[in-house]
Design an enzyme around this catalytic site. Structure first.
Site, PDB file in Angstrom:
ATOM      1  N   TYR A 144       0.837  -1.205   0.000  1.00  0.00           N
ATOM      2  CA  TYR A 144       0.000   0.000   0.000  1.00  0.00           C
ATOM      3  C   TYR A 144       0.872   1.256   0.000  1.00  0.00           C
ATOM      4  O   TYR A 144       0.717   2.128  -0.867  1.00  0.00           O
ATOM      5  CB  TYR A 144      -0.885  -0.032   1.244  1.00  0.00           C
ATOM      6  N   ASN A 189     -13.772  -0.650  14.030  1.00  0.00           N
ATOM      7  CA  ASN A 189     -13.616  -1.789  14.946  1.00  0.00           C
ATOM      8  C   ASN A 189     -14.111  -1.437  16.342  1.00  0.00           C
ATOM      9  O   ASN A 189     -14.912  -2.154  16.934  1.00  0.00           O
ATOM     10  CB  ASN A 189     -12.141  -2.191  15.060  1.00  0.00           C
ATOM     11  N   GLY A 206      -1.266   0.831  22.843  1.00  0.00           N
ATOM     12  CA  GLY A 206      -2.230   1.878  22.493  1.00  0.00           C
ATOM     13  C   GLY A 206      -1.650   3.272  22.652  1.00  0.00           C
ATOM     14  O   GLY A 206      -2.383   4.264  22.691  1.00  0.00           O
ATOM     15  N   GLN A 208       0.420   4.538  20.425  1.00  0.00           N
ATOM     16  CA  GLN A 208       0.586   5.117  19.079  1.00  0.00           C
ATOM     17  C   GLN A 208      -0.516   6.157  18.856  1.00  0.00           C
ATOM     18  O   GLN A 208      -1.616   6.014  19.379  1.00  0.00           O
ATOM     19  CB  GLN A 208       0.572   4.031  17.990  1.00  0.00           C
ATOM     20  N   ASP A 271       3.675  -0.667  12.303  1.00  0.00           N
ATOM     21  CA  ASP A 271       2.568   0.227  12.655  1.00  0.00           C
ATOM     22  C   ASP A 271       3.167   1.591  13.041  1.00  0.00           C
ATOM     23  O   ASP A 271       3.955   1.672  13.980  1.00  0.00           O
ATOM     24  CB  ASP A 271       1.813  -0.374  13.846  1.00  0.00           C
ATOM     25  N   PRO A 272       2.824   2.671  12.330  1.00  0.00           N
ATOM     26  CA  PRO A 272       3.431   3.970  12.645  1.00  0.00           C
ATOM     27  C   PRO A 272       3.166   4.390  14.094  1.00  0.00           C
ATOM     28  O   PRO A 272       2.073   4.214  14.613  1.00  0.00           O
ATOM     29  CB  PRO A 272       2.750   4.926  11.664  1.00  0.00           C
TER      30      PRO A 272
HETATM   31  P1  NAD Z   1     -12.680   1.940   0.555  1.00  0.00           P
HETATM   32  O1  NAD Z   1     -12.001   0.628   0.635  1.00  0.00           O
HETATM   33  O2  NAD Z   1     -14.003   2.099   1.236  1.00  0.00           O
HETATM   34  O3  NAD Z   1     -12.883   2.391  -0.971  1.00  0.00           O
HETATM   35  C1  NAD Z   1     -12.049   1.968  -2.008  1.00  0.00           C
HETATM   36  C2  NAD Z   1     -12.933   1.654  -3.211  1.00  0.00           C
HETATM   37  O4  NAD Z   1     -12.108   1.277  -4.322  1.00  0.00           O
HETATM   38  C3  NAD Z   1     -13.884   0.494  -2.960  1.00  0.00           C
HETATM   39  O5  NAD Z   1     -15.172   0.828  -3.380  1.00  0.00           O
HETATM   40  C4  NAD Z   1     -13.288  -0.649  -3.772  1.00  0.00           C
HETATM   41  O6  NAD Z   1     -14.257  -1.600  -4.152  1.00  0.00           O
HETATM   42  C5  NAD Z   1     -12.657   0.102  -4.925  1.00  0.00           C
HETATM   43  N1  NAD Z   1     -11.561  -0.631  -5.582  1.00  0.00           N
HETATM   44  C6  NAD Z   1     -10.510  -1.242  -4.981  1.00  0.00           C
HETATM   45  N2  NAD Z   1      -9.709  -1.798  -5.907  1.00  0.00           N
HETATM   46  C7  NAD Z   1     -10.256  -1.526  -7.117  1.00  0.00           C
HETATM   47  C8  NAD Z   1      -9.891  -1.833  -8.459  1.00  0.00           C
HETATM   48  N3  NAD Z   1      -8.798  -2.579  -8.748  1.00  0.00           N
HETATM   49  N4  NAD Z   1     -10.697  -1.407  -9.466  1.00  0.00           N
HETATM   50  C9  NAD Z   1     -11.833  -0.689  -9.200  1.00  0.00           C
HETATM   51  N5  NAD Z   1     -12.219  -0.368  -7.954  1.00  0.00           N
HETATM   52  C10 NAD Z   1     -11.439  -0.781  -6.922  1.00  0.00           C
HETATM   53  O7  NAD Z   1     -11.637   3.022   1.093  1.00  0.00           O
HETATM   54  P2  NAD Z   1     -11.790   4.568   1.409  1.00  0.00           P
HETATM   55  O8  NAD Z   1     -11.529   4.745   2.843  1.00  0.00           O
HETATM   56  O9  NAD Z   1     -13.031   5.096   0.826  1.00  0.00           O
HETATM   57  O10 NAD Z   1     -10.529   5.145   0.616  1.00  0.00           O
HETATM   58  C11 NAD Z   1     -10.648   5.729  -0.652  1.00  0.00           C
HETATM   59  C12 NAD Z   1      -9.290   6.197  -1.130  1.00  0.00           C
HETATM   60  O11 NAD Z   1      -8.740   7.123  -0.198  1.00  0.00           O
HETATM   61  C13 NAD Z   1      -8.261   5.074  -1.274  1.00  0.00           C
HETATM   62  O12 NAD Z   1      -7.472   5.318  -2.419  1.00  0.00           O
HETATM   63  C14 NAD Z   1      -7.414   5.212  -0.035  1.00  0.00           C
HETATM   64  O13 NAD Z   1      -6.104   4.748  -0.253  1.00  0.00           O
HETATM   65  C15 NAD Z   1      -7.456   6.718   0.200  1.00  0.00           C
HETATM   66  N6  NAD Z   1      -7.231   7.022   1.629  1.00  0.00           N
HETATM   67  C16 NAD Z   1      -8.201   6.755   2.557  1.00  0.00           C
HETATM   68  C17 NAD Z   1      -7.947   7.034   3.899  1.00  0.00           C
HETATM   69  C18 NAD Z   1      -8.981   6.788   4.954  1.00  0.00           C
HETATM   70  O14 NAD Z   1      -8.695   6.964   6.137  1.00  0.00           O
HETATM   71  N7  NAD Z   1     -10.196   6.402   4.636  1.00  0.00           N
HETATM   72  C19 NAD Z   1      -6.703   7.546   4.289  1.00  0.00           C
HETATM   73  C20 NAD Z   1      -5.742   7.764   3.305  1.00  0.00           C
HETATM   74  C21 NAD Z   1      -6.013   7.515   1.982  1.00  0.00           C
HETATM   75  N1  UDP Z   2      -5.737  -0.437  15.831  1.00  0.00           N
HETATM   76  C1  UDP Z   2      -6.079  -0.970  17.061  1.00  0.00           C
HETATM   77  N2  UDP Z   2      -7.131  -1.825  17.116  1.00  0.00           N
HETATM   78  C2  UDP Z   2      -7.882  -2.158  16.036  1.00  0.00           C
HETATM   79  C3  UDP Z   2      -7.545  -1.593  14.778  1.00  0.00           C
HETATM   80  C4  UDP Z   2      -6.450  -0.746  14.712  1.00  0.00           C
HETATM   81  O1  UDP Z   2      -5.434  -0.707  18.089  1.00  0.00           O
HETATM   82  O2  UDP Z   2      -8.833  -2.937  16.195  1.00  0.00           O
HETATM   83  C5  UDP Z   2      -4.612   0.515  15.765  1.00  0.00           C
HETATM   84  C6  UDP Z   2      -3.577   0.213  14.684  1.00  0.00           C
HETATM   85  O3  UDP Z   2      -2.591  -0.660  15.176  1.00  0.00           O
HETATM   86  C7  UDP Z   2      -3.036   1.605  14.405  1.00  0.00           C
HETATM   87  C8  UDP Z   2      -4.237   2.529  14.637  1.00  0.00           C
HETATM   88  O4  UDP Z   2      -5.149   1.784  15.430  1.00  0.00           O
HETATM   89  O5  UDP Z   2      -2.029   1.942  15.323  1.00  0.00           O
HETATM   90  C9  UDP Z   2      -4.925   2.968  13.352  1.00  0.00           C
HETATM   91  O6  UDP Z   2      -5.195   1.800  12.605  1.00  0.00           O
HETATM   92  P1  UDP Z   2      -6.025   1.828  11.245  1.00  0.00           P
HETATM   93  O7  UDP Z   2      -5.974   0.442  10.702  1.00  0.00           O
HETATM   94  O8  UDP Z   2      -7.334   2.447  11.492  1.00  0.00           O
HETATM   95  O9  UDP Z   2      -5.232   2.839  10.311  1.00  0.00           O
HETATM   96  P2  UDP Z   2      -3.671   3.028   9.946  1.00  0.00           P
HETATM   97  O10 UDP Z   2      -2.824   2.102  10.782  1.00  0.00           O
HETATM   98  O11 UDP Z   2      -3.604   2.691   8.517  1.00  0.00           O
HETATM   99  O12 UDP Z   2      -3.421   4.433  10.290  1.00  0.00           O
END
Ligand code: NAD
Ligand code: UDP
Length: 322
Positions: A144, A189, A206, A208, A271-272
């Site tokens: 990712y 979650n 926890g 982080q 995990d950051p």
């Molecule tokens: P999400 O998983 O709900 O949405 C992603 C969508 O993309 C889904 O509808 C999935 O079916 C579709 N998809 C995945 N692979 C595909 C493919 N190969 N072809 C066509 N469609 C595909 O996630 P989200 O939280 O809505 O995130 C949307 C975007 O924002 C993503 O690119 C994600 O990396 C970025 N983003 C989200 C967050 C967040 O916290 N939600 C943070 C940083 C970046």
């Molecule tokens: N995390 C947690 N319990 C959960 C899910 C996530 O403690 O059930 C922690 C995870 O290890 C991370 C933070 O929550 O430190 C955010 O996790 P998330 O998967 O939401 O996003 P990301 O790590 O991509 O920022």
């Protein structure tokens, strides 16, 4: 009125964006393979004749005629992007290549939904866009993190080489209604666990930190970035309100009135430790900053999960205002 393509339009953020664009009078095409997204997220919009749904996997090219592309397609939760890591890389690399090729052909503006994960486990805090990051290219999150880093590189190279008009949004943790119950990210979650009386799974101690942005603020930032003067460099979009994961667990327990206990689980690799956006650039360039605080955002999100759990016949033991 523009014709706007939203890849990942059936996902969590995508569906809110589609709703917003339709309400502004645009013609919207949602393209999705429904891996983590669902048609249910767009169900309430389906009688709008200006919305078109395309089921398509972006690892394959597609020919369309559009004015703007919001490129969001990619699973965002670690559980989902690690399910098939090679596919995650393909989606980020091939998917972004295909969307850039399309943007170049039809001269559309393209916005990439990048991520704070490009900063990895950041050694600079808070994170500014000029920080190059601290990313492990070998670990389970790399598909990712590195996928998005290559996607950003592709955006910059299509801009320099072909003059494509690009926007790069580095999105920090975002939450709100329409996250899936099984999404696996921390807020969904914890709320699901609290409402169903299960232990809240805190990974590691926890300690982080993360900074959580409510989805309506994020969508506002995306729309402003797309429509601002040409700007070919990344822009952080997130809420700088930072808290530890343990604080988040306690807050959700308090807000749901849940009897659940907190249980610790092993911290996933890489995990950051800390994460908070510096949003100076977004403030200056877009006049944007978040308006929904954590308390208000959770107040809007918890009832959504309560309703969704009941709809799916889970036993809900805690009630948002009970
Ligand atoms: P999400 O998983 O709900 O949405 C992603 C969508 O993309 C889904 O509808 C999935 O079916 C579709 N998809 C995945 N692979 C595909 C493919 N190969 N072809 C066509 N469609 C595909 O996630 P989200 O939280 O809505 O995130 C949307 C975007 O924002 C993503 O690119 C994600 O990396 C970025 N983003 C989200 C967050 C967040 O916290 N939600 C943070 C940083 C970046
Ligand atoms: N995390 C947690 N319990 C959960 C899910 C996530 O403690 O059930 C922690 C995870 O290890 C991370 C933070 O929550 O430190 C955010 O996790 P998330 O998967 O939401 O996003 P990301 O790590 O991509 O920022």
């Amino acid at each position: 009125m523009a014709r706007v393509l939203v890849t990942g339009g059936a996902g969590f953020i995508g569906s809110h964006l589609v709703e917003r664009l339709l309400s502004q009078g645009h013609e919207v095409i949602s393209l999705d393979n429904y891996f983590t997204g669902s048609k249910a997220n767009l169900l309430h919009l389906l009688d709008n004749p200006w919305l078109e749904l395309i089921r398509h996997d972006l690892v394959n090219p597609i020919m369309l005629e559009v004015d703007q592309i919001y490129h969001l397609a990619c699973p965002a939760s670690p559980v989902h992007y690690q399910y098939n890591p090679v596919k995650t890389i393909k989606t980020n690399v091939l998917g972004t290549l295909h969307m850039l090729g399309l943007a170049k052909r039809v001269k559309a503006v393209i916005l990439l939904a990048s991520t704070s994960e490009v900063y990895g486990d950041p050694l600079v805090h808070p994170q500014r866009e000029d920080y190059w990051g601290n990313v492990n290219c070998l670990g389970p999150r790399s598909c990712y993190d590195e996928g998005k880093r290559v996607a950003e590189t592709l955006m910059m190279d299509y801009h320099r080489q072909n003059g494509v008009d690009i926007r790069i949004a580095r999105i920090f943790n975002t939450y709100g209604p329409r996250m899936a119950i099984n999404d696996g990210r921390v807020i969904s979650n914890f709320i699901v666990q609290a409402l169903t009386g299960q232990e809240l799974t805190v990974y590691g101690q926890g300690t982080q930190t993360r900074s959580f942005c409510y989805v309506s603020d994020l969508v506002e930032g995306l729309v402003r970035l797309m429509n601002c003067e040409a700007f070919a460099a990344p822009v952080n979009l997130g809420n700088p309100e930072e808290l530890t994961i343990m604080e988040m667990a306690r807050k959700i327990l308090a807000m749901t009135g849940s009897p659940s206990k907190i249980a610790h689980r092993p911290l996933p690799p890489d995990d950051p430790v800390q994460r908070r956006p510096d949003i100076g650039r977004a403030r200056e360039l877009l006049g944007w900053q978040p308006t929904v605080g954590l308390e208000a955002g959770l107040t809007a999100t918890i009832p959504y999960f309560a309703a969704k759990l009941q709809e799916e016949n889970y036993q809900v033991v805690a009630h948002p205002h009970g």
